[in-house]
Design a protein around this motif. Structure first.
Motif, mmCIF file in Angstrom:
data_model
loop_
_atom_site.group_PDB
_atom_site.id
_atom_site.type_symbol
_atom_site.label_atom_id
_atom_site.label_comp_id
_atom_site.label_asym_id
_atom_site.label_seq_id
_atom_site.Cartn_x
_atom_site.Cartn_y
_atom_site.Cartn_z
ATOM 1 N N GLU A 70 44.868 33.673 38.565
ATOM 2 C CA GLU A 70 44.525 33.399 37.165
ATOM 3 C C GLU A 70 45.464 32.339 36.573
ATOM 4 O O GLU A 70 45.032 31.393 35.918
ATOM 5 C CB GLU A 70 44.626 34.704 36.366
ATOM 6 N N GLY A 123 36.027 38.637 41.216
ATOM 7 C CA GLY A 123 34.958 39.445 40.638
ATOM 8 C C GLY A 123 34.737 40.760 41.369
ATOM 9 O O GLY A 123 34.179 41.698 40.818
ATOM 10 N N GLU A 124 35.169 40.805 42.633
ATOM 11 C CA GLU A 124 35.022 42.014 43.449
ATOM 12 C C GLU A 124 36.401 42.444 43.920
ATOM 13 O O GLU A 124 37.235 41.608 44.272
ATOM 14 C CB GLU A 124 34.187 41.735 44.704
ATOM 15 N N ARG A 126 34.627 41.493 28.890
ATOM 16 C CA ARG A 126 33.272 40.955 28.756
ATOM 17 C C ARG A 126 32.895 40.264 30.060
ATOM 18 O O ARG A 126 33.626 39.414 30.556
ATOM 19 C CB ARG A 126 33.220 39.948 27.599
ATOM 20 N N ALA A 127 31.748 40.652 30.618
ATOM 21 C CA ALA A 127 31.256 40.005 31.837
ATOM 22 C C ALA A 127 30.776 38.603 31.482
ATOM 23 O O ALA A 127 30.086 38.415 30.477
ATOM 24 C CB ALA A 127 30.120 40.823 32.445
ATOM 25 N N ASP A 128 31.154 37.626 32.281
ATOM 26 C CA ASP A 128 30.758 36.243 32.036
ATOM 27 C C ASP A 128 30.529 35.541 33.363
ATOM 28 O O ASP A 128 31.018 35.980 34.403
ATOM 29 C CB ASP A 128 31.872 35.494 31.269
ATOM 30 N N GLY A 174 31.122 43.737 39.442
ATOM 31 C CA GLY A 174 31.538 43.707 40.832
ATOM 32 C C GLY A 174 30.786 42.692 41.658
ATOM 33 O O GLY A 174 30.345 42.994 42.762
ATOM 34 N N ALA A 175 30.636 41.483 41.128
ATOM 35 C CA ALA A 175 30.005 40.398 41.883
ATOM 36 C C ALA A 175 30.985 39.236 41.919
ATOM 37 O O ALA A 175 31.711 38.992 40.963
ATOM 38 C CB ALA A 175 28.695 39.964 41.218
ATOM 39 N N LYS A 176 30.972 38.518 43.035
ATOM 40 C CA LYS A 176 32.002 37.488 43.219
ATOM 41 C C LYS A 176 31.885 36.376 42.189
ATOM 42 O O LYS A 176 32.873 35.711 41.895
ATOM 43 C CB LYS A 176 31.921 36.916 44.635
ATOM 44 N N SER A 218 25.396 33.731 30.877
ATOM 45 C CA SER A 218 24.189 33.953 31.689
ATOM 46 C C SER A 218 24.475 35.099 32.632
ATOM 47 O O SER A 218 25.568 35.657 32.638
ATOM 48 C CB SER A 218 23.811 32.700 32.476
ATOM 49 N N LEU A 261 46.168 38.409 42.291
ATOM 50 C CA LEU A 261 45.110 38.161 41.320
ATOM 51 C C LEU A 261 45.670 37.485 40.058
ATOM 52 O O LEU A 261 45.068 36.545 39.517
ATOM 53 C CB LEU A 261 44.532 39.537 41.005
ATOM 54 N N LEU A 262 46.835 37.935 39.614
ATOM 55 C CA LEU A 262 47.434 37.313 38.430
ATOM 56 C C LEU A 262 47.908 35.896 38.753
ATOM 57 O O LEU A 262 47.852 35.004 37.892
ATOM 58 C CB LEU A 262 48.580 38.171 37.904
ATOM 59 N N VAL A 314 35.477 47.997 39.793
ATOM 60 C CA VAL A 314 35.182 46.843 38.949
ATOM 61 C C VAL A 314 33.683 46.803 38.654
ATOM 62 O O VAL A 314 32.878 47.063 39.540
ATOM 63 C CB VAL A 314 35.538 45.521 39.681
ATOM 64 N N VAL A 342 30.861 36.725 38.959
ATOM 65 C CA VAL A 342 30.817 37.239 37.595
ATOM 66 C C VAL A 342 32.229 37.683 37.179
ATOM 67 O O VAL A 342 32.869 38.471 37.885
ATOM 68 C CB VAL A 342 29.839 38.430 37.458
ATOM 69 N N VAL A 343 32.701 37.174 36.053
ATOM 70 C CA VAL A 343 33.983 37.620 35.508
ATOM 71 C C VAL A 343 33.849 39.113 35.184
ATOM 72 O O VAL A 343 32.906 39.516 34.498
ATOM 73 C CB VAL A 343 34.328 36.840 34.225
ATOM 74 N N PRO A 344 34.765 39.953 35.687
ATOM 75 C CA PRO A 344 34.620 41.403 35.500
ATOM 76 C C PRO A 344 34.571 41.813 34.022
ATOM 77 O O PRO A 344 35.424 41.427 33.232
ATOM 78 C CB PRO A 344 35.867 41.966 36.187
ATOM 79 N N ASP A 356 38.732 39.065 30.865
ATOM 80 C CA ASP A 356 38.553 39.541 32.241
ATOM 81 C C ASP A 356 39.205 40.922 32.389
ATOM 82 O O ASP A 356 40.423 41.065 32.385
ATOM 83 C CB ASP A 356 39.204 38.513 33.168
ATOM 84 N N LEU A 379 39.349 42.918 34.952
ATOM 85 C CA LEU A 379 40.108 43.155 36.182
ATOM 86 C C LEU A 379 41.480 42.496 36.118
ATOM 87 O O LEU A 379 42.475 43.076 36.561
ATOM 88 C CB LEU A 379 39.330 42.651 37.402
ATOM 89 N N ALA A 380 41.550 41.297 35.561
ATOM 90 C CA ALA A 380 42.867 40.656 35.417
ATOM 91 C C ALA A 380 43.756 41.517 34.518
ATOM 92 O O ALA A 380 44.953 41.685 34.783
ATOM 93 C CB ALA A 380 42.700 39.248 34.847
ATOM 94 N N ASP A 389 36.608 33.053 43.883
ATOM 95 C CA ASP A 389 35.628 32.030 43.511
ATOM 96 C C ASP A 389 36.400 30.979 42.734
ATOM 97 O O ASP A 389 36.914 31.252 41.656
ATOM 98 C CB ASP A 389 34.542 32.705 42.658
ATOM 99 N N SER A 446 37.390 39.228 46.300
ATOM 100 C CA SER A 446 36.671 37.968 46.395
ATOM 101 C C SER A 446 37.414 36.906 45.603
ATOM 102 O O SER A 446 38.161 37.211 44.676
ATOM 103 C CB SER A 446 35.264 38.127 45.830
ATOM 104 N N THR A 449 38.035 32.994 39.792
ATOM 105 C CA THR A 449 37.585 34.332 39.424
ATOM 106 C C THR A 449 37.727 35.290 40.593
ATOM 107 O O THR A 449 37.360 34.962 41.712
ATOM 108 C CB THR A 449 36.087 34.293 39.013
ATOM 109 N N ARG A 491 22.378 39.189 27.445
ATOM 110 C CA ARG A 491 22.788 38.484 26.231
ATOM 111 C C ARG A 491 22.450 36.994 26.272
ATOM 112 O O ARG A 491 22.496 36.328 25.240
ATOM 113 C CB ARG A 491 24.300 38.621 26.013
#
Lengths: 410, 410
Positions: free
Chosen positions: B252, B266-267, A225-227, A273-275, B382, B248-249, A270, A277-279, A239, A241-242, B287, B285, B264, B386
């Motif tokens: 996290e 995200g990219e 879910r993107a968050d 794919g924004a820095k 956000s 990445l892990l 991904v 946003v959680v993938p 996440d 990607l994780a 964050d 990336s 995060t 949704r």
């Protein structure tokens, strides 16, 4: 003159000159880019076809874009060759060396006064790499009747289909029409750089391939879910990607745990794919290979289980879409023995190797045409400008190929 | 009439209608896409500016593309607003709600017969999200003199620079010229959806922000060696993507280990990115955010160490390029107290929250202009279609904003 009387003498200088000349087509001085069915691949066919025509071969391009240069008359032919296309930013040896050594073998046989009892065809299969249309072993697939359905409609990144690329070359856009009639091919011999470190480590110039690995290709999709990266607590995330990262490390660990198995994740994307946003989703490619069918199956099974387990642990949906699954291909025993004898005659005790890469020889063997492969020592891997093969080793390979061709056809 | 006599009455139906009307600009019925300095963002400014002009405000667009609607004469103004741009496929509330509630607050004050002792400016900062040019908080950065050097030359994915986008809007392409003179702004109030689950979980409609998290943005580059996926044994690889996955892990796990910290990735991009090539390079990336400066620093330090450790273990080169590092921003205590009192007057015991997202209020506060933020309960996160905020909650927020504006300006 019988085969035993033929003493082909290869010319390393001529071979080295041709390697350089061919590398200039699609080359930038460093890397070579000659994608399948491109103008560069066609220019390479023209160059090689010209050399073979000058040797007296009857040169043609078939409906799939393969170059076929025939010495001799009617009847089942002995085929030798490889491919002239490369990946993007590839090297000058992968594929090209097999064609050039086949040319050198034919030329040395002719120079030695050999006459072909059986026809010999020097071949350059189009688009072996599949770098352009995503369809590897294309040209040999067409010739040996092993193209997947709808192959002509596969498209490159610019939307050009194989059929359209063929028409741009002056063909009719019907690669299936290249299929060789039953019985047209008596055998297929392919020389190729090893692309791996085993011959170099063993200190031997040549090896004979026993089997081509089975190759499993799949695409794994992970959905979470993107968050918002700032407002979503770590324990509230799903996440993708994780999750994909955990799956990827499991793939690596599973392949490491079994001798003779390799597994690779080479592509990963991904979304969004924004820095910040959680993938929400991730997809990755899966390439699993082994020379042993049981080891391959077990590894694939364990990878599937690991993907499921990570997904369950992290609240992610995952799917594994199989793109292709090619079984382990044992090559022809009699032709392997022939290569071993020919190598021994050149003073090389060639080790027996499993090929970790797919090759056009698979299509011949799987279509019932006996096939064998000779590996030449190389360094720097392949699919990169670093790939390298000493001309002396290549010339030795050409000599062994000439001997084998002489045995089969003279 | 003094501030105590003003009884602004917000109109939830009017606010709800305006939310829907604004959402139609750049909206497709589901998601909203109104990128910074786009025609959609301009259309949103035109719509909102029209409403404010009808209320008697003097409406202008500044050199950076910000909408500024002024009530009253000379002197330092009390600013209230947020932003009208969205991310790609975003929602209708992030940013937009703060502008619409400021419009509603002004309208309800006017309807209640309030006269502004001090000027009030309703503002909509351009391109807060940074989704187009990669430069978040752009418009408020210009107004408060906090744009990074060379901001006007930042380019979007199509190669259009901020300066060119401004010129297309009829401006001169000099966003720095939007800088507010010293003393022009007396205070800045911003209402925003919470974007997180805390108010919903607490069952309260409104919250007052104490601090905006510190945000660390970096790009991590991992370099290994591209190799053939079939011919390179597992133990001979230097797989940049596998290394990135391990990093990445670690990121996290480190963020999970500290309360109030989020991190995060995200990219992520892979080179060469082919299914049959071991990845030679990967970039991702980073964050990292926390409301506590020490926790933020410690987490960043530990992430750097983990990246180094994984690189060393796997024979990979890694670099961490810091893109931006914004410290924790405490908002103005007196204005926070004002929001608390105004909320209490509306019957809401507003909890104090840390904002996990960056907001335009940071630029005001960091430039020495006292700033405060009011969060409105929202669901669905956000930066996604949704995201949701009940109109009743939004109206309550507008009423609190109106009371606070009345206290400061009437």
């Amino acid at each position: 003159m019988s085969a035993a009387d033929v003493r082909p003498v290869v010319d390393p200088a001529r071979l080295g000159k041709r390697i350089a000349e061919l590398a200039a087509i699609g080359g930038n001085g460093r890397a070579v880019t000659r994608l399948g069915l491109s103008v560069e691949e066609q220019a390479a066919r023209d160059l090689v076809g010209g050399w073979l025509g000058a040797l007296g071969a009857s040169v043609r391009r078939d409906a799939a874009g393969n170059l076929i240069a025939r010495f001799g008359g009617d009847g089942p032919a002995v085929l030798a060759g490889s491919h002239l296309d490369s990946v993007l930013d590839g090297g000058r040896f992968d594929g090209a060396l097999g064609v050039l050594c086949a040319v050198e073998a034919a030329e040395s046989l002719r120079a030695a006064g050999a006459r072909f009892r059986r026809p010999v065809e020097i071949v350059a299969w189009a688009d072996e790499e599949g770098a352009r249309f995503g369809l590897g072993l294309y040209g040999s697939g067409a010739a040996f009747g092993r193209l997947p359905a709808g192959a002509a409609e596969r498209r490159d990144a610019l939307g050009v289909s194989i059929a359209e690329a063929l028409r741009a070359l002056g063909e009719r856009g019907e690669p299936e029409a290249a299929r060789l009639p039953a019985g047209a091919a008596a055998a297929y011999l392919e020389l190729h750089i090893e692309q791996g470190p085993r011959l170099e480590r063993a200190g031997v110039a040549l090896g004979v391939v026993s089997d081509i690995v089975g190759i499993f290709h799949a695409r794994v999709t992970v959905e979470g879910r993107a968050d918002h990266a700032g407002t979503t607590a770590m324990d509230a995330r799903r996440d993708a990607l994780a999750g994909a990262a955990a799956m990827l490390l499991a793939v690596e660990a599973l392949a490491r745990s079994r001798e003779g198995v390799v597994a690779t994740v080479g592509e990963l994307a991904v979304r969004p794919g924004a820095k910040n946003v959680v993938p929400g989703a991730a997809t990755f490619s899966l390439d699993v290979r082994a020379g042993d069918a049981a080891a391959l199956e077990a590894t694939i099974r364990e990878i599937r289980a690991a993907v499921r387990r990570v997904g369950d642990e992290r609240g992610l949906r995952s799917t594994v879409d199989v793109l292709s699954s090619v079984p382990v291909t044992p090559l022809d025993q009699a032709l392997r023995d022939l290569f071993m004898r020919a190598a021994a005659a050149e003073g090389v005790a060639a080790p027996v190797l499993v090929s970790g890469a797919g090759h056009d020889a698979m299509n011949a063997q799987l279509a019932g045409v006996p096939a064998a492969m000779l590996f030449v020592r190389s360094t720097g891997g392949s699919h990169t400008p670093r790939e390298h093969c000493d001309t002396a080793d290549a010339a030795l390979g050409a000599a062994v190929l000439a001997r084998a061709l002489g045995e089969l056809a003279c």
